[in-house]
Design an enzyme around this catalytic site. Structure first.
Site, PDB file in Angstrom:
ATOM      1  N   GLU A 108      36.526  38.821  30.151  1.00 15.50           N
ATOM      2  CA  GLU A 108      36.978  37.656  30.910  1.00 15.50           C
ATOM      3  C   GLU A 108      38.384  37.265  30.481  1.00 15.50           C
ATOM      4  O   GLU A 108      38.735  37.375  29.302  1.00 15.50           O
ATOM      5  CB  GLU A 108      35.997  36.504  30.616  1.00 15.50           C
ATOM      6  CG  GLU A 108      36.191  35.272  31.465  1.00 15.50           C
ATOM      7  CD  GLU A 108      35.121  34.209  31.166  1.00 15.50           C
ATOM      8  OE1 GLU A 108      33.918  34.534  31.170  1.00 15.50           O
ATOM      9  OE2 GLU A 108      35.510  33.055  30.923  1.00 15.50           O
ATOM     10  N   ASP A 110      40.910  33.915  31.091  1.00 16.14           N
ATOM     11  CA  ASP A 110      40.808  32.537  31.606  1.00 16.14           C
ATOM     12  C   ASP A 110      42.100  31.759  31.550  1.00 16.14           C
ATOM     13  O   ASP A 110      42.780  31.769  30.522  1.00 16.14           O
ATOM     14  CB  ASP A 110      39.893  31.679  30.706  1.00 16.14           C
ATOM     15  CG  ASP A 110      38.479  32.153  30.658  1.00 16.14           C
ATOM     16  OD1 ASP A 110      37.978  32.581  31.684  1.00 16.14           O
ATOM     17  OD2 ASP A 110      37.887  32.058  29.564  1.00 16.14           O
ATOM     18  N   GLU A 112      42.386  27.691  31.933  1.00 20.05           N
ATOM     19  CA  GLU A 112      41.614  26.465  32.168  1.00 20.05           C
ATOM     20  C   GLU A 112      42.544  25.273  32.046  1.00 20.05           C
ATOM     21  O   GLU A 112      43.315  25.181  31.091  1.00 20.05           O
ATOM     22  CB  GLU A 112      40.477  26.339  31.157  1.00 20.05           C
ATOM     23  CG  GLU A 112      39.412  27.398  31.368  1.00 20.05           C
ATOM     24  CD  GLU A 112      38.255  27.293  30.385  1.00 20.05           C
ATOM     25  OE1 GLU A 112      37.106  27.422  30.828  1.00 20.05           O
ATOM     26  OE2 GLU A 112      38.507  27.092  29.191  1.00 20.05           O
TER      27      GLU A 112
END
Ligand SMILES: *[C@@H]1O[C@H](CO)[C@@H](O)[C@H](O)[C@H]1NC(C)=O
Length: 296
Positions: A108, A110, A112
Site C-alpha cells: 500500500e 498512502d 492521508e
C-alpha cells in the site's frame, strides 16, 4: 493510448491531458468506466458534466471509490480540494493498495490528509506497506491551504523508487536498493483508491480533537484523475523498462533532476513534522531502508 503488446496495455486516462491532446469534448473522462464506489453510493456526487466528484462524510458514514483496474508501476495523480472549516477528526485519503480490504499481506502507498480545527493547518501523512507491514509514516505540513483550492497529489512508482509529489514538488522518496529491497513494494499490482472517513480516535492532535458533527456533512472534492501506468493483465505483464518504453520507467524517472532535488531538500528542511526513520523510541533499531540516501 493503445495496445503495446499482447501482454500489457498502457493507459493514459485523465481529463486534462486527454482534452488538450484531442480537443474532443466527447472524450470526457467517465467515472463509471474507470471507478467503482466502494461503499455509501448516496454519499458520492458528481457535477453535471461528470468531471468533478464530491465525497461526503456524516455521522452515519463516509464514502470511498476505487479504480476498476490494477496497475503495476506508473504515474497516478489527482486534484483534491479538502474539507474546509472545522475538519478536526476527518481524514481524506488518496492511496494505492494491492487488496480491496485491509489484507494481511497487502502492499500500500498512502497519502492521508488529517483535518484540523478552523484556522489550524492540515497535515499530510504518507505511509508505505510491503507485505502487510507499514509503520513507515512521515508527516509534512504544506506551503498552502489545501482547503482553498485544488492541488495536485501524485505518486510516481517504478522499480527504482516511489516518489510522493505535491503540485509536482517531491516531498518523499522511497528507494529500492539492495539494502532495502525486501521492504520495497514492487511485486503486487495495485488499485487506486480515495475515501473520506471519521478518524477522531487518532487523526487530530493524536485523537484529542473530536469530530464536531454539527459541521457535517464534510465534503472533499476531486477532479482530473490521471493514470499513466502499466495496467495489470492476465497473463501477467512485467511492466518494467526492459520490455516497455514508458516515460515513468526510463532512466530520467529513476532519480530526481537537479531542480527537483533542490525543492525536495527545501521541503526536508522546512516542512517535515515526523519521520519514522528518526523515531528511535519507536524503532530502537531503525528499519534497513532508513540508511538509504534519497538518491545516488
Ligand atoms: C492541528 O493543529 C494543532 C494546533 O496548531 C497542531 O498541533 C496539530 O499538529 C495540527 N494537526 C493535526 C493533524 O493534529
Amino acid at each position: 493510448m493503445g495496445k503495446g503488446s499482447a501482454f500489457y496495455l498502457c493507459v493514459v486516462l485523465g481529463v486534462a491531458g486527454f482534452m488538450a491532446a484531442t480537443a474532443e469534448a466527447a472524450d470526457l473522462f467517465s467515472f463509471e468506466d474507470n471507478f467503482d464506489i466502494m461503499w455509501a453510493e448516496d454519499h458520492f456526487k458528481a457535477s453535471a458534466d461528470g468531471q468533478i466528484w464530491y465525497l461526503s462524510l456524516d455521522k452515519e458514514t463516509g464514502c470511498g471509490f476505487q479504480t476498476k483496474q490494477r496497475y503495476r508501476f506508473g504515474w497516478f495523480s489527482m486534484k483534491l480540494k479538502l474539507v474546509g472549516g472545522d475538519s478536526a477528526g476527518v481524514v481524506t485519503a488518496f492511496y494505492m493498495c494491492s487488496d480491496m480490504g485491509a489484507g494481511l499481506e497487502r502492499d500500500e502507498l498512502d497519502f492521508e490528509f488529517l483535518g484540523n480545527r478552523s484556522g489550524e493547518s492540515y497535515i499530510i501523512q504518507s505511509n508505505i506497506y510491503k507485505g502487510g507491514v507499514g509503520g513507515r509514516e512521515m508527516r509534512h505540513s504544506l506551503w498552502f491551504d489545501p482547503t482553498e483550492d485544488f492541488h495536485t497529489y501524485s505518486i510516481l512508482w517504478n522499480n527504482h523508487h516511489i516518489v510522493f509529489f505535491v503540485d509536482r514538488v517531491a516531498i518523499r522518496i522511497y528507494r529500492n536498493t539492495e539494502a532495502s529491497n525486501d521492504a520495497f513494494p514492487n511485486e503486487k499490482p495495485m488499485y487506486v483508491f480515495s475515501s473520506i472517513w471519521n478518524a477522531d480516535d487518532w487523526a487530530t492532535r493524536g485523537g484529542l480533537e473530536k469530530t464536531d458533527w454539527k459541521n457535517a456533512p464534510f465534503v472533499s472534492t476531486y477532479k482530473d484523475f490521471q493514470v499513466d501506468a502499466c495496467q495489470w493483465k492476465d497473463p501477467y505483464p512485467d511492466c518494467v523498462s526492459t520490455t516497455t518504453q514508458n516515460w515513468w520507467d526510463q532512466s530520467e524517472a529513476w532519480t530526481l533532476s537537479t531542480s527537483q532535488r533542490e525543492d525536495f531538500s527545501w521541503v526536508g528542511r522546512n516542512l517535515i513534522i515526523y519521520d519514522y526513520c528518526h523515531d528511535t523510541d519507536r524503532y530502537p533499531k531503525l528499519p534497513n531502508e532508513c540508511i538509504n540516501s534519497p538518491w545516488d
